[in-house]
Design a protein around this motif. Structure first.
Motif, PDB file in Angstrom:
ATOM      1  N   PHE A   1     -10.263  34.369 -22.043  1.00 16.00           N
ATOM      2  CA  PHE A   1      -9.681  33.517 -23.084  1.00 16.00           C
ATOM      3  C   PHE A   1      -9.139  34.275 -24.285  1.00 16.00           C
ATOM      4  CE2 PHE A   1     -12.942  30.907 -20.904  1.00 16.00           C
ATOM      5  CZ  PHE A   1     -12.083  29.987 -20.331  1.00 16.00           C
TER       6      PHE A   1
ATOM      7  N   GLY B   1     -10.111  26.513 -18.198  1.00 12.06           N
ATOM      8  CA  GLY B   1     -11.528  26.784 -18.385  1.00 12.06           C
ATOM      9  C   GLY B   1     -12.388  26.002 -17.412  1.00 12.06           C
TER      10      GLY B   1
ATOM     11  N   THR C   1      -7.589  25.722 -30.391  1.00 15.02           N
ATOM     12  CA  THR C   1      -8.021  26.764 -29.458  1.00 15.02           C
ATOM     13  C   THR C   1      -8.843  27.846 -30.141  1.00 15.02           C
ATOM     14  OG1 THR C   1      -6.024  26.363 -28.142  1.00 15.02           O
ATOM     15  CG2 THR C   1      -7.206  28.416 -27.714  1.00 15.02           C
TER      16      THR C   1
ATOM     17  N   ALA D   1      -5.489  24.691 -21.756  1.00  9.33           N
ATOM     18  CA  ALA D   1      -6.514  25.734 -21.817  1.00  9.33           C
ATOM     19  C   ALA D   1      -7.850  25.201 -21.323  1.00  9.33           C
ATOM     20  CB  ALA D   1      -6.647  26.256 -23.246  1.00  9.33           C
TER      21      ALA D   1
END
Length: 487
Positions: free
Chosen positions: A324, A109, A458, A105
């Motif tokens: 996200f 990003g 996360t 992730a």
């Protein structure tokens, strides 16, 4: 309504030589030359509808690629070392697996943060150079085509760790060209609206985007994603899930969807008239014109510059919600790909309703009222994700609350700027709108990646997004609700 060739602004009126374009001065042009003038006839409904169909089609990128399908696909365990996945077994909370997913992730990003920097470096002069060029629609078509090609290329991103970087690169590239296309598309708003209905038409466009998302996601669920027990695969077509083939095929179908619904605006909305421009300069020299425009804004219209800054910050927060949100749903709340899409359909219903209502209220209450109220709702809903546990029902409530406020902020921001933009300068001002947005577009992805990397969880990425939204809210507070036109 298409722009009339009457009363074109002289080519030499660049930011350096004509302070009247960004200050309180007046030009010799009569009121009918001003954008959004009440005296202008409303555009034919067919033209408005054709323009809005681009928004409808853009759901293929916004909803499918950046939010609910492809980004979630990249965040799945398919892109984690199989040894880590095997060792974790059925334990979704295995520390090694959680860390590996968080690293992936963070990589996505980071890729989007780089895309934001590239947009900030390249987009500033795109709109400026399209004004008076007679090629605004042409560049909308070119950049839309490049987005479609990037989406089509995502078909080749197989579900394996070695393909993660390719997927992140294509996601970033798609974002770059989508932003370039949006500059020209947003500038067209004044060609299909008047001052009296610009809020409603802007909201109609955004709302069409959400409805398009509902229809497209429902089609993808039915054809490729939902487990219907057909032939051992997914969807009514029984598509295999090996190497993420069903997801890749869904993204390819979405590329075709975008291409088809981007065509009407190319045929129904007339191209802007070409004008001889004394300020026609090279690409690098265009930056000098840009900096002069910013300097004139700071001197004569600081409130407008403050709005551009505030909107840049909170729009980056909105982008973080889109990008996200699905990743958080999948990794923190255990949503499967199918469940993410079910949520996506519900989210688009709520967002579409909020946008249509917000657009209607925009013309009655003013754009700033809509922006401020929606940002407060976003901050509250986003913060709640940190404290409401791990249940899927919790995310449904908080996530749908977020979606209710996202659309009105976007639509009202577009109508706010459109109301004060002089006719013939739409590309420049919306280009600056995009530039200021992307100049800080690293904020949400970077803060998301930092919070995830530091905590190894996360969930805490949402805190970075909320902080960006809150900063935009605070910057928006001193912006005047009513402003003079940039004439």
């Amino acid at each position: 309504m298409s722009q009339s060739p009457q009363h074109p602004r002289r080519a030499g009126h660049d930011a350096a030589s004509s302070s009247s374009l960004v200050g309180g001065g007046r030009t010799a042009n009569p009121p009918s030359a001003q954008s959004g003038e009440q005296g202008r006839d409303a555009a034919p409904r067919s033209r408005v509808f054709a323009w809005a169909l681009w928004d409808w089609g853009s759901a293929a990128f916004n909803a499918v690629v950046t939010t609910f399908v492809f980004s979630t696909y990249l965040a799945s365990s398919l892109f984690v070392d199989p040894a880590i996945v095997d060792a974790a077994g059925e334990n979704a909370k295995d520390p090694a697996l959680v860390r590996a997913l968080a690293d992936n992730a963070s990589l996505v990003g980071g890729g989007l943060a780089i895309a934001g920097v590239l947009i900030a470096a390249l987009a500033p002069v795109m709109g400026q150079r399209s004004d008076g060029s007679g090629r605004r629609k042409f560049w909308l078509g070119v950049n839309t085509a490049l987005v479609v090609l990037a989406m089509a290329a995502m078909f080749f991103v197989q579900g394996a760790p070695s393909y993660l970087v390719l997927g992140a690169v294509l996601l970033a590239v798609g974002n770059v060209f989508f932003e370039f296309a949006s500059v020209n598309y947003n500038a067209m708003l004044v060609q299909v609206s008047t001052r009296d209905n610009v809020g409603k038409i802007s909201g109609f466009g955004w709302g069409m985007g959400y409805i398009g998302g509902i229809v497209l996601l429902a089609v993808l669920l039915l054809l490729f994603i939902q487990d219907l027990g057909v032939g051992g695969g997914r969807g009514v077509l029984g598509v295999t899930t090996d190497d993420g083939f069903n997801v890749r095929l869904a993204v390819l179908a979405s590329a075709v969807w975008f291409a088809l619904f981007a065509l009407p605006v190319m045929f129904k909305v007339p191209e802007i008239p070409a004008r001889e421009r004394e300020n026609r300069v090279g690409f690098l020299a265009s930056y000098r014109v840009l900096f002069r425009t910013i300097g004139q804004l700071a001197k004569r219209s600081p409130q407008v510059l403050l709005f551009l800054l505030a909107s840049a910050v909170f729009r980056d927060g909105l982008a973080g919600v889109f990008t996200f949100g699905a990743i958080i749903a999948a990794q923190v709340f255990g949503f499967s790909t199918t469940e993410v899409l079910y949520f996506a359909v519900a989210a688009n219903v709520v967002a579409g309703a909020g946008t249509f209502i917000g657009g209607w209220l925009d013309d009655k209450l003013g754009a700033k009222t809509i922006i401020m109220g929606s940002l407060v709702g976003l901050v509250i809903a986003g913060t709640s994700v940190l404290f409401l546990g791990d249940g899927k029902g919790v995310f449904w409530v908080a996530g749908l609350a977020l979606c209710l406020f996202v659309g009105p902020v976007q639509s009202a921001s577009r109508s706010f700027l459109s109301r004060i933009t002089p006719r013939g300068r739409e590309g420049e001002l919306f280009g600056l709108y995009a530039t200021t947005g992307r100049a800080v577009s690293f904020l949400a992805p970077t803060l998301f990646a930092v919070f995830v990397a530091v905590t190894g969880d996360t969930r805490f990425g949402i805190l970075g997004i909320v902080l960006v939204l809150l900063a935009g809210l605070l910057l928006m507070l001193p912006v005047k609700a009513k402003q003079s036109e940039l004439v």
